[in-house]
Motif scaffolding. Structure first.
Motif, PDB file in Angstrom:
ATOM      1  N   SER A 221      25.311   6.729  18.833  1.00 49.23           N
ATOM      2  CA  SER A 221      26.714   6.481  19.152  1.00 49.23           C
ATOM      3  C   SER A 221      27.111   5.132  18.567  1.00 49.23           C
ATOM      4  O   SER A 221      26.525   4.095  18.890  1.00 49.23           O
ATOM      5  CB  SER A 221      26.913   6.481  20.674  1.00 49.23           C
ATOM      6  OG  SER A 221      28.255   6.183  20.992  1.00 49.23           O
ATOM      7  N   VAL A 222      28.119   5.149  17.710  1.00 53.30           N
ATOM      8  CA  VAL A 222      28.536   3.943  16.994  1.00 53.30           C
ATOM      9  C   VAL A 222      29.133   2.927  17.967  1.00 53.30           C
ATOM     10  O   VAL A 222      29.972   3.255  18.811  1.00 53.30           O
ATOM     11  CB  VAL A 222      29.565   4.287  15.900  1.00 53.30           C
ATOM     12  CG1 VAL A 222      30.063   3.020  15.205  1.00 53.30           C
ATOM     13  CG2 VAL A 222      28.956   5.253  14.887  1.00 53.30           C
ATOM     14  N   SER A 223      28.679   1.677  17.854  1.00 52.41           N
ATOM     15  CA  SER A 223      29.203   0.574  18.664  1.00 52.41           C
ATOM     16  C   SER A 223      28.871  -0.717  17.948  1.00 52.41           C
ATOM     17  O   SER A 223      28.307  -0.706  16.842  1.00 52.41           O
ATOM     18  CB  SER A 223      28.558   0.586  20.058  1.00 52.41           C
ATOM     19  OG  SER A 223      27.197   0.170  19.989  1.00 52.41           O
ATOM     20  N   LEU A 224      29.202  -1.838  18.574  1.00 46.79           N
ATOM     21  CA  LEU A 224      28.820  -3.126  17.986  1.00 46.79           C
ATOM     22  C   LEU A 224      27.306  -3.266  17.886  1.00 46.79           C
ATOM     23  O   LEU A 224      26.808  -4.081  17.114  1.00 46.79           O
ATOM     24  CB  LEU A 224      29.394  -4.282  18.813  1.00 46.79           C
ATOM     25  CG  LEU A 224      30.881  -4.578  18.608  1.00 46.79           C
ATOM     26  CD1 LEU A 224      31.352  -5.635  19.602  1.00 46.79           C
ATOM     27  CD2 LEU A 224      31.155  -5.031  17.184  1.00 46.79           C
ATOM     28  N   ARG A 225      26.577  -2.443  18.651  1.00 48.69           N
ATOM     29  CA  ARG A 225      25.111  -2.535  18.646  1.00 48.69           C
ATOM     30  C   ARG A 225      24.448  -1.414  17.846  1.00 48.69           C
ATOM     31  O   ARG A 225      23.232  -1.322  17.819  1.00 48.69           O
ATOM     32  CB  ARG A 225      24.591  -2.551  20.081  1.00 48.69           C
ATOM     33  CG  ARG A 225      25.257  -3.651  20.915  1.00 48.69           C
ATOM     34  CD  ARG A 225      24.457  -3.942  22.123  1.00 48.69           C
ATOM     35  NE  ARG A 225      25.233  -4.663  23.119  1.00 48.69           N
ATOM     36  CZ  ARG A 225      24.714  -5.166  24.223  1.00 48.69           C
ATOM     37  NH1 ARG A 225      23.423  -5.037  24.446  1.00 48.69           N
ATOM     38  NH2 ARG A 225      25.457  -5.803  25.094  1.00 48.69           N
ATOM     39  N   LEU A 226      25.269  -0.568  17.229  1.00 44.26           N
ATOM     40  CA  LEU A 226      24.756   0.417  16.281  1.00 44.26           C
ATOM     41  C   LEU A 226      25.705   0.453  15.092  1.00 44.26           C
ATOM     42  O   LEU A 226      26.803   1.000  15.183  1.00 44.26           O
ATOM     43  CB  LEU A 226      24.622   1.809  16.898  1.00 44.26           C
ATOM     44  CG  LEU A 226      24.040   2.869  15.932  1.00 44.26           C
ATOM     45  CD1 LEU A 226      23.113   3.832  16.660  1.00 44.26           C
ATOM     46  CD2 LEU A 226      25.141   3.662  15.228  1.00 44.26           C
TER      47      LEU A 226
ATOM     48  N   VAL B   5      25.763  11.399  14.155  1.00 45.16           N
ATOM     49  CA  VAL B   5      26.605  10.237  14.447  1.00 45.16           C
ATOM     50  C   VAL B   5      27.817  10.663  15.264  1.00 45.16           C
ATOM     51  O   VAL B   5      28.468  11.665  14.953  1.00 45.16           O
ATOM     52  CB  VAL B   5      27.071   9.557  13.139  1.00 45.16           C
ATOM     53  CG1 VAL B   5      27.957   8.353  13.444  1.00 45.16           C
ATOM     54  CG2 VAL B   5      25.871   9.140  12.295  1.00 45.16           C
ATOM     55  N   PHE B   6      28.124   9.895  16.295  1.00 50.65           N
ATOM     56  CA  PHE B   6      29.322  10.168  17.102  1.00 50.65           C
ATOM     57  C   PHE B   6      29.786   8.868  17.760  1.00 50.65           C
ATOM     58  O   PHE B   6      29.162   7.805  17.598  1.00 50.65           O
ATOM     59  CB  PHE B   6      29.042  11.251  18.153  1.00 50.65           C
ATOM     60  CG  PHE B   6      27.910  10.935  19.100  1.00 50.65           C
ATOM     61  CD1 PHE B   6      28.140  10.351  20.330  1.00 50.65           C
ATOM     62  CD2 PHE B   6      26.589  11.232  18.751  1.00 50.65           C
ATOM     63  CE1 PHE B   6      27.095  10.061  21.205  1.00 50.65           C
ATOM     64  CE2 PHE B   6      25.537  10.958  19.612  1.00 50.65           C
ATOM     65  CZ  PHE B   6      25.794  10.362  20.841  1.00 50.65           C
TER      66      PHE B   6
ATOM     67  N   ASP C 222      36.053  12.683  20.792  1.00 48.92           N
ATOM     68  CA  ASP C 222      36.405  13.474  19.627  1.00 48.92           C
ATOM     69  C   ASP C 222      35.791  14.880  19.750  1.00 48.92           C
ATOM     70  O   ASP C 222      34.574  15.027  19.871  1.00 48.92           O
ATOM     71  CB  ASP C 222      35.909  12.785  18.352  1.00 48.92           C
ATOM     72  CG  ASP C 222      36.326  13.521  17.094  1.00 48.92           C
ATOM     73  OD1 ASP C 222      35.621  14.464  16.700  1.00 48.92           O
ATOM     74  OD2 ASP C 222      37.356  13.136  16.506  1.00 48.92           O
ATOM     75  N   LYS C 223      36.642  15.902  19.709  1.00 50.00           N
ATOM     76  CA  LYS C 223      36.167  17.272  19.945  1.00 50.00           C
ATOM     77  C   LYS C 223      35.179  17.740  18.886  1.00 50.00           C
ATOM     78  O   LYS C 223      34.197  18.419  19.204  1.00 50.00           O
ATOM     79  CB  LYS C 223      37.365  18.225  19.998  1.00 50.00           C
ATOM     80  CG  LYS C 223      38.229  18.044  21.238  1.00 50.00           C
ATOM     81  CD  LYS C 223      39.374  19.055  21.256  1.00 50.00           C
ATOM     82  CE  LYS C 223      40.236  18.875  22.501  1.00 50.00           C
ATOM     83  NZ  LYS C 223      41.376  19.838  22.519  1.00 50.00           N
ATOM     84  N   ALA C 224      35.423  17.362  17.642  1.00 50.72           N
ATOM     85  CA  ALA C 224      34.526  17.794  16.561  1.00 50.72           C
ATOM     86  C   ALA C 224      33.157  17.137  16.707  1.00 50.72           C
ATOM     87  O   ALA C 224      32.115  17.785  16.518  1.00 50.72           O
ATOM     88  CB  ALA C 224      35.138  17.459  15.207  1.00 50.72           C
ATOM     89  N   GLU C 225      33.150  15.849  17.041  1.00 48.95           N
ATOM     90  CA  GLU C 225      31.881  15.148  17.254  1.00 48.95           C
ATOM     91  C   GLU C 225      31.139  15.740  18.441  1.00 48.95           C
ATOM     92  O   GLU C 225      29.917  15.923  18.388  1.00 48.95           O
ATOM     93  CB  GLU C 225      32.136  13.658  17.479  1.00 48.95           C
ATOM     94  CG  GLU C 225      32.607  12.917  16.244  1.00 48.95           C
ATOM     95  CD  GLU C 225      32.742  11.423  16.467  1.00 48.95           C
ATOM     96  OE1 GLU C 225      32.848  10.680  15.475  1.00 48.95           O
ATOM     97  OE2 GLU C 225      32.746  10.981  17.638  1.00 48.95           O
ATOM     98  N   ARG C 226      31.882  16.047  19.511  1.00 53.90           N
ATOM     99  CA  ARG C 226      31.255  16.629  20.702  1.00 53.90           C
ATOM    100  C   ARG C 226      30.635  17.979  20.378  1.00 53.90           C
ATOM    101  O   ARG C 226      29.498  18.266  20.772  1.00 53.90           O
ATOM    102  CB  ARG C 226      32.291  16.768  21.819  1.00 53.90           C
ATOM    103  CG  ARG C 226      31.696  17.181  23.170  1.00 53.90           C
ATOM    104  CD  ARG C 226      32.786  17.516  24.183  1.00 53.90           C
ATOM    105  NE  ARG C 226      33.851  16.537  24.155  1.00 53.90           N
ATOM    106  CZ  ARG C 226      35.144  16.858  24.207  1.00 53.90           C
ATOM    107  NH1 ARG C 226      35.517  18.114  24.264  1.00 53.90           N
ATOM    108  NH2 ARG C 226      36.060  15.902  24.193  1.00 53.90           N
ATOM    109  N   GLN C 227      31.366  18.782  19.646  1.00 55.14           N
ATOM    110  CA  GLN C 227      30.868  20.108  19.284  1.00 55.14           C
ATOM    111  C   GLN C 227      29.632  20.009  18.399  1.00 55.14           C
ATOM    112  O   GLN C 227      28.688  20.798  18.532  1.00 55.14           O
ATOM    113  CB  GLN C 227      31.958  20.914  18.579  1.00 55.14           C
ATOM    114  CG  GLN C 227      31.582  22.362  18.302  1.00 55.14           C
ATOM    115  CD  GLN C 227      31.253  23.156  19.564  1.00 55.14           C
ATOM    116  OE1 GLN C 227      31.813  22.881  20.639  1.00 55.14           O
ATOM    117  NE2 GLN C 227      30.342  24.119  19.458  1.00 55.14           N
ATOM    118  N   ASN C 228      29.621  19.037  17.506  1.00 55.70           N
ATOM    119  CA  ASN C 228      28.464  18.847  16.633  1.00 55.70           C
ATOM    120  C   ASN C 228      27.218  18.478  17.436  1.00 55.70           C
ATOM    121  O   ASN C 228      26.114  18.966  17.156  1.00 55.70           O
ATOM    122  CB  ASN C 228      28.758  17.760  15.598  1.00 55.70           C
ATOM    123  CG  ASN C 228      27.626  17.589  14.603  1.00 55.70           C
ATOM    124  OD1 ASN C 228      27.063  18.555  14.092  1.00 55.70           O
ATOM    125  ND2 ASN C 228      27.264  16.337  14.328  1.00 55.70           N
TER     126      ASN C 228
END
Length: 305
Positions: free
Chosen positions: A148-153, A171-172, A208-214
């Protein structure tokens, strides 16, 4: 191999609220009183519970100098892999970078084969961070890495790591409600846990629905049962779990008492179909440190000598 029978834990000497990490860790709340003493009691009780089940626990004491209030969470600065590699990671908070200790690596070398130490920490000068198995969740059996993208990833650094270690990156972006805002979750491992036959995940945090579905499709395609938790349960660290095994190969899902108490009967049943649950009271550590059971465990997959 998804689970290990050996974990590294760092015994706290000066545990406490870390202002440098609190800027983007919305789980942290500063408590009054003897926080170090309470945290040490929780740590020792946790270690005893793991050892009583036959899990190998390597405990190494923190040092007074330099001051590292978050050293109790070693999984963010180091990981130990089946091919004999140890990896050092770039950390967001300056005082957490001091947790990387060569003497700890040397103590691990006494029992295990460390063929190579790979150091990613130099990207700290570029403000690019990748905080170990806090920011990345590995499905070792299928060589998938969830991030999960953040300041720490940092996404580019995450993809680079996956390319170099043979993982397929998923990635999400995940968020939590903090006050009236929807803010990025600082570490993937507070909302997701991958075990050998199941995955615990807070899908509601992936807006994000697409990220969740992935994510859902990736989990299902891996053949693992998806056990969904709510954001409220995630706030009680129900996503911050780790599956380990003992010397006999028996599997356990490790979590805090807070996490366990937040689960409903169906969720507990779904987990216990696969393995026994171990839980321990970590209230002081969770409140002040903003991390829980999984954060305290650095898995050791290295070949044994």
């Amino acid at each position: 191999m998804q689970t290990t029978d050996t974990v590294l834990m760092i015994e706290p000497i000066a545990f406490g609220f870390n202002e440098q990490t609190a800027v983007n860790n919305y789980f942290q709340v500063q408590q009054e009183g003897n926080v170090q003493e309470k945290a040490l009691q929780e740590f020792k009780s946790f270690v005893d519970k793991l050892k009583s089940k036959g899990i190998n626990v390597i405990t190494i004491k923190d040092t007074i100098d330099p001051k590292t209030p978050d050293s109790i969470f070693p999984n963010n600065w180091v990981s130990f892999h089946q091919d004999g590699k140890a990896v050092l990671y770039p950390m967001f908070a300056e005082n957490r970078r001091l947790e990387r200790r060569e003497d700890i690596i040397n103590q691990i070398k006494e029992q295990f084969e460390v063929k190579e130490v790979i150091d990613y920490s130099k990207t700290e000068t570029e403000n690019k961070y990748l905080e170990g198995t806090g920011s990345m969740i590995f499905d070792h059996d299928h060589m998938i890495a969830y991030g999960s993208v953040s300041l720490r990833l940092d996404e580019a650094l995450f993809r680079k790591f996956c390319s170099e270690f043979g993982f397929t990156p998923v990635v999400f972006h995940s968020y939590q409600t903090a006050g009236e805002e929807r803010l990025p979750i600082y570490h993937t491992n507070v909302m997701m846990c991958v075990a050998d036959q199941f995955v615990v995940v807070c899908l509601g945090c992936i807006d994000d629905k697409a990220e969740r579905q992935n994510v859902v499709e990736t989990i299902k395609n891996s053949g693992k049962e998806l056990i969904e938790i709510s954001e409220e349960q995630m706030q009680h660290f129900a996503g911050n779990m780790l599956q380990v095994q003992n010397n006999s190969g028996e599997k356990f899902l490790v979590m805090s008492q807070s996490a366990y108490s937040s689960l409903n009967k169906n969720q507990v049943f779904d987990i216990e179909k696969h393995c026994e649950i171990i839980y321990s009271d970590l209230e002081t550590i969770e409140t002040n440190g903003g991390g829980s059971a999984r954060c305290m465990l650095a898995e050791v997959f290295l070949p044994k000598k």
